[in-house]
Design a protein around this motif. Structure first.
Motif, PDB file in Angstrom:
ATOM      1  N   LYS A   9       0.848  -1.199   0.000  1.00 35.49           N
ATOM      2  CA  LYS A   9       0.000   0.000   0.000  1.00 35.49           C
ATOM      3  C   LYS A   9       0.879   1.242   0.000  1.00 35.49           C
ATOM      4  O   LYS A   9       0.767   2.104   0.871  1.00 35.49           O
ATOM      5  N   MET A  10       1.768   1.319  -0.983  1.00 34.90           N
ATOM      6  CA  MET A  10       2.665   2.468  -1.032  1.00 34.90           C
ATOM      7  C   MET A  10       1.911   3.728  -1.446  1.00 34.90           C
ATOM      8  O   MET A  10       1.146   3.714  -2.411  1.00 34.90           O
ATOM      9  N   SER A  11       2.126   4.824  -0.701  1.00 32.13           N
ATOM     10  CA  SER A  11       1.538   6.103  -1.082  1.00 32.13           C
ATOM     11  C   SER A  11       2.585   6.908  -1.853  1.00 32.13           C
ATOM     12  O   SER A  11       3.569   7.353  -1.272  1.00 32.13           O
TER      13      SER A  11
ATOM     14  N   THR B 138      -2.969   4.656  -2.822  1.00 30.14           N
ATOM     15  CA  THR B 138      -1.835   3.727  -2.683  1.00 30.14           C
ATOM     16  C   THR B 138      -1.896   2.624  -3.728  1.00 30.14           C
ATOM     17  O   THR B 138      -2.962   2.340  -4.282  1.00 30.14           O
TER      18      THR B 138
END
Length: 364
Positions: A190-192, A227
């Motif tokens: 869940k990279m922002s 994300t």
């Protein structure tokens, strides 16, 4: 001559084996596969992963070692390139002399060994840059860099392959550590991109402050809660490089002016990042050169200190490597990087990231 040099330090048997493995087919892995496979790092999965690497890494490393031997313009004979070639041959030998991996103990030993291999190759990029410098010194200054196309293509393949090798080793090694929430090895599920862009810009600004005593502002626009799965270290490296270039352009354009330096803008849209600056743009004649490895507008850090250990890799401006390598990182997972510049005004960089993670590794 090259063959003689090789056989002095490496046995003929090893060289024959490198040739044999270099002819085998590489196997690409997708981001999604790494994610699904790594999300349950059981002993059995780690064993399967180690067995895969035991066969895959020698193939990839052998291919690079062979290429390092056959570069045009005598590049293969430059001291820095010979050093890199020896690292690749040492790593190939380490992998090939490691026995079959049958149980968890073997797997843990193997993991320690590939960790060492990754460390051995830490300074490959600046060392290769030094080799290219050594070549440029001896070349006719009138030579057109477009003629050196073969070297560019080789370096693209070489660095793309290096990104893959380091990703595979790093991913396997990190799966042994307890993963932070939402992380599978190097991959953050869940990279922002907005968060990563913020930290990368801060890092770039602190380098600009250190070099110039002041730095333009960076504004990041976008939804921080948006994300997708990606490798944050890769995105950080790309944004850091783009912002650093923009800051330098703006800073140098407005340094002696009484006008306030305009800010650098980063716009994060769904799957695209746009970094724009008003740093005066790149002259049209310079645009084709920005993705080559033999061109940089900054002073060359390697000229001032040819000792690589003291060359601070974070300055990076001056190797002329930041942009082409950033583009390879983008392409590694199916994205791309484009630079559009208006001379006299500024530059826009578009970073497209593929979010599905279905794209296979590009295997040079």
């Amino acid at each position: 001559m090259a063959a003689k040099k090789l056989s002095e330090s490496f046995s003929k048997r090893l060289i024959d084996e490198v040739q044999r493995w270099g002819a085998m087919k590489q196997t690409g892995v997708s981001l999604r596969y790494m994610m699904e496979f790594g999300s349950t790092p059981t002993d059995r999965n780690l064993l399967i992963s180690a067995q895969f690497l035991h066969k895959e890494l020698p193939i990839r490393i052998a291919r690079r070692a062979i290429e390092l031997e056959t570069l045009p313009y005598g590049l293969s004979q430059k001291p820095a390139i010979l050093k890199v070639r020896d690292w690749y041959l040492d790593s190939f030998r380490d992998l090939r002399s490691f026995p079959e991996i049958k149980d968890t103990n073997d797997e843990l030993e193997f993991t320690q060994m590939i960790k060492m291999i990754k460390v051995r190759h830490n300074t490959v990029v600046p060392t290769m840059a030094l080799g290219v410098q050594q070549l440029k010194k001896g070349l006719n200054p009138k030579i057109d860099y477009e003629d050196l196309d073969e070297i560019h293509q080789f370096l693209d393949r070489f660095y793309m392959s290096r990104i893959g090798i380091r990703m595979l080793i790093g991913q396997h090694v990190v799966l042994h550590d307890p993963n932070p929430p939402d992380c599978v090895g190097y991959i953050h599920t869940k990279m922002s991109p907005v968060e990563v862009a913020r930290t990368a810009s801060e890092d770039a600004r602190s380098i600009c402050l250190r070099e110039y005593g002041s730095a333009p502002d960076v504004k990041v626009y976008g939804d921080p809660s948006f994300t997708f799965p990606y490798v944050p270290t890769h995105l950080h490296l790309m944004v850091f490089e783009l912002v650093k270039n923009s800051l330098r352009a703006v800073q140098e354009r407005f340094m002696d002016s009484d006008k306030i330096a305009p800010c650098v803008r980063i716009i994060v849209a769904d799957g695209i990042e746009d970094v724009s600056d008003e740093g005066g743009g790149i002259p049209r004649s310079g645009l084709p050169k920005i993705f080559t490895y033999l061109y940089s507008t900054a002073k060359n850090p390697l000229d001032e200190q040819s000792d690589l250990l003291t060359a601070n890799v974070s300055t990076m401006a001056g190797y002329g490597y930041g942009l082409p390598i950033s583009r390879l990182y983008a392409r590694y997972f199916g994205g791309d990087l484009q630079i559009i510049s208006m001379e006299g005004y500024g530059t826009d960089a578009y970073l497209h990231l593929s979010r599905l993670g279905d794209s296979q590794e590009p295997l040079p």
